[in-house]
Each structure stands twice: as C-alpha cells, then as structure tokens.
Design a protein around this motif. Structure first.
Motif, short mmCIF file in Angstrom:
data_model
loop_
_atom_site.label_atom_id
_atom_site.label_comp_id
_atom_site.label_asym_id
_atom_site.label_seq_id
_atom_site.Cartn_x
_atom_site.Cartn_y
_atom_site.Cartn_z
N HIS A 121 48.55 50.32 6.60
CA HIS A 121 47.21 49.80 6.84
C HIS A 121 46.93 48.49 6.09
CE1 HIS A 121 46.51 51.96 3.09
NE2 HIS A 121 46.88 53.06 3.71
N GLY A 122 47.95 47.94 5.39
CA GLY A 122 47.82 46.62 4.79
C GLY A 122 47.50 46.57 3.31
N THR A 123 47.19 47.71 2.69
CA THR A 123 46.94 47.68 1.25
C THR A 123 48.27 47.63 0.50
OG1 THR A 123 46.85 50.09 1.14
CG2 THR A 123 44.75 48.91 1.40
N ILE A 124 48.21 47.14 -0.74
CA ILE A 124 49.43 47.02 -1.53
C ILE A 124 49.25 47.64 -2.91
CG2 ILE A 124 50.21 44.94 -0.31
CD1 ILE A 124 49.36 43.37 -2.85
N PHE A 125 50.38 48.05 -3.47
CA PHE A 125 50.44 48.63 -4.80
C PHE A 125 51.63 47.99 -5.51
CE2 PHE A 125 51.65 51.78 -7.96
CZ PHE A 125 50.43 52.17 -8.48
N GLY A 126 51.42 47.44 -6.69
CA GLY A 126 52.47 46.74 -7.42
C GLY A 126 53.14 47.61 -8.46
N ILE A 127 54.44 47.38 -8.64
CA ILE A 127 55.21 48.11 -9.64
C ILE A 127 56.06 47.13 -10.45
CG2 ILE A 127 57.00 49.85 -10.04
CD1 ILE A 127 56.08 51.16 -7.41
N GLU A 128 55.89 47.17 -11.75
CA GLU A 128 56.67 46.36 -12.68
C GLU A 128 57.50 47.33 -13.52
OE1 GLU A 128 58.11 42.95 -14.43
OE2 GLU A 128 56.84 43.10 -12.67
N VAL A 129 58.76 47.01 -13.77
CA VAL A 129 59.65 47.89 -14.52
C VAL A 129 60.11 47.17 -15.78
CG1 VAL A 129 61.75 49.28 -14.43
CG2 VAL A 129 60.43 48.90 -12.34
N LYS A 130 59.99 47.83 -16.91
CA LYS A 130 60.36 47.24 -18.20
C LYS A 130 61.27 48.18 -18.98
CE LYS A 130 57.82 43.55 -17.85
NZ LYS A 130 58.46 42.27 -17.63
N ALA A 131 62.23 47.60 -19.68
CA ALA A 131 63.11 48.36 -20.58
C ALA A 131 62.46 48.37 -21.96
CB ALA A 131 64.49 47.74 -20.63
N SER A 132 61.39 49.12 -22.09
CA SER A 132 60.60 49.14 -23.32
C SER A 132 59.98 50.52 -23.48
CB SER A 132 59.50 48.08 -23.22
OG SER A 132 58.60 48.18 -24.28
N LYS A 133 59.70 50.89 -24.70
CA LYS A 133 59.01 52.16 -24.96
C LYS A 133 57.52 51.96 -25.19
CE LYS A 133 62.54 55.25 -26.66
NZ LYS A 133 62.26 56.40 -25.83
N THR A 134 57.08 50.70 -25.18
CA THR A 134 55.66 50.40 -25.39
C THR A 134 55.13 49.60 -24.21
OG1 THR A 134 56.18 48.37 -26.58
CG2 THR A 134 55.93 50.37 -27.90
N PHE A 135 53.82 49.63 -24.06
CA PHE A 135 53.16 48.84 -23.02
C PHE A 135 52.46 47.67 -23.70
CE2 PHE A 135 53.28 53.20 -21.38
CZ PHE A 135 53.98 52.99 -20.20
N LYS A 136 52.76 46.47 -23.26
CA LYS A 136 52.17 45.26 -23.83
C LYS A 136 51.37 44.54 -22.75
CE LYS A 136 56.12 44.70 -26.88
NZ LYS A 136 57.29 43.89 -27.20
N SER A 137 50.40 43.76 -23.15
CA SER A 137 49.54 43.07 -22.19
C SER A 137 50.34 42.13 -21.28
CB SER A 137 48.43 42.31 -22.90
OG SER A 137 48.96 41.33 -23.75
N ASP A 138 51.38 41.49 -21.80
CA ASP A 138 52.16 40.58 -20.95
C ASP A 138 52.96 41.32 -19.88
OD1 ASP A 138 53.76 41.40 -23.22
OD2 ASP A 138 55.25 39.89 -22.63
#
Length: 184
Positions: A121-138
């Motif tokens: 239906h045209g909506t999107i969902f983004g996925i970013e993958v990081k090799a980290s144990k913490t979540f940072k703003s960047d």
C-alpha cells in the motif's frame, strides 16, 4: 561495484557480469535495489550487494572470531551482521502475510538506511543494523533523514544491534536486539 570486484579479482571487467549473474542465480549473493520516493525513478542509484551466507562470507574473508572482536575487525563484523539481517528479511518476504519489497537508501550526503521495507500500500519502514551493544543518536540519523524524505509514507524505523534489550528512541523509532527478527 562490478568494476571494483573485477579489479580486485583480476578478472576482465567484460566478464564480471556473467560471473555475478551466476552467483546471484545460485543465491550466494543478494542485491537490494535503491529506494527513491519517486516511483518513476525507481532505477536511479546503485544496487547494494552482499554475500547471503554469513559463514561463507567469514570463510572467504578469512576472518577469525578474534579478528571480529578486535577494534579493527568491528567494521567487518558490521557488514556481516547487516548482510545476515537483510538475508533474514528476504527469507521472510517469501512467507509473510504482508506483501512487501526490500530496498536500501543512501542520500547525497551519505546518510543511509540498510533496508527499507515498502509495503504493497506504499508505506515504508526503515531498518538500520549496527554491530554495537548500545544505541546512539547517530545510529538513528539515516532513519530520521528517511522519515523527512518519505513524509506520511514513513510508518517507523528500527535500529537492530547486539544489545540484550530494546528501547524507544523517539516516536516511531526504536532500538531492538537483532533477535527481534525471529522472536517477535
């Protein structure tokens, strides 16, 4: 991409397409086309390619566990985890009740999103993958840029990493362990 591979493998550039098509047909390499908000420009940009089997990628790269856990190997680990996550999403697209296509996104400023799920239906969902144990703003910068670009089509995004538990970064943006791909 193909020219770089041909140079590194010492293969004539004119023959690399045939080899690449073969490994893609054997499901050893997967490609993600670029995402653009304009459907008529779907083919603009470069596809992103990766080795589908993480263990095969480790072997071909001659990477050991100690190399991956070192500071230098962390960059290689990130690519392997990203390829693993995208491979899992490709598998899920075959059996999911929701019809979707997968893309990647990179803007002119270098902000990127590793995988974009675009629903029928045209909506999107983004996925970013990081090799980290913490979540940072960047880690969320690419998702925020995608949200601004996509407008109301953007329904949310997630940063997947090796953390033990998740968090909400902002409305519609979450951090989750990579295991969420098969546990939720």
């Amino acid at each position: 991409m193909k020219a770089r591979i041909a140079t590194q493998a010492n293969i004539p550039p004119s023959t690399i397409s045939g080899y690449f098509d073969l490994v893609e047909a054997l499901f050893l390499v997967e490609t993600l086309p670029p995402w653009t908000p304009n459907l008529t420009k779907r083919e603009v940009g470069r596809a992103k390619a990766f080795i589908s089997d993480s263990a095969l990628a480790l072997r071909l790269g001659r990477l050991s566990e100690s190399q991956l856990s070192s500071v230098v190997g962390g960059d290689q680990l990130g690519g392997l985890i990203e390829a693993f996550a995208v491979s899992e999403l490709i598998k899920q697209s075959g059996w999911s009740d929701e019809e979707f296509e997968l893309f990647h996104y990179r803007d002119r400023n270098g902000l990127e999103v590793d995988a974009i799920i675009e629903f029928a239906h045209g909506t999107i969902f983004g996925i970013e993958v990081k090799a980290s144990k913490t979540f940072k703003s960047d880690h969320f910068a690419g998702l925020q840029a995608l949200a601004a670009k996509a407008g109301s089509r953007f329904i949310g995004g997630v940063v997947l990493n090796t953390a033990d538990q998740g968090c909400q970064y902002a409305p519609g943006l979450y951090g989750l362990p990579i295991s969420a791909l098969w546990e939720l």
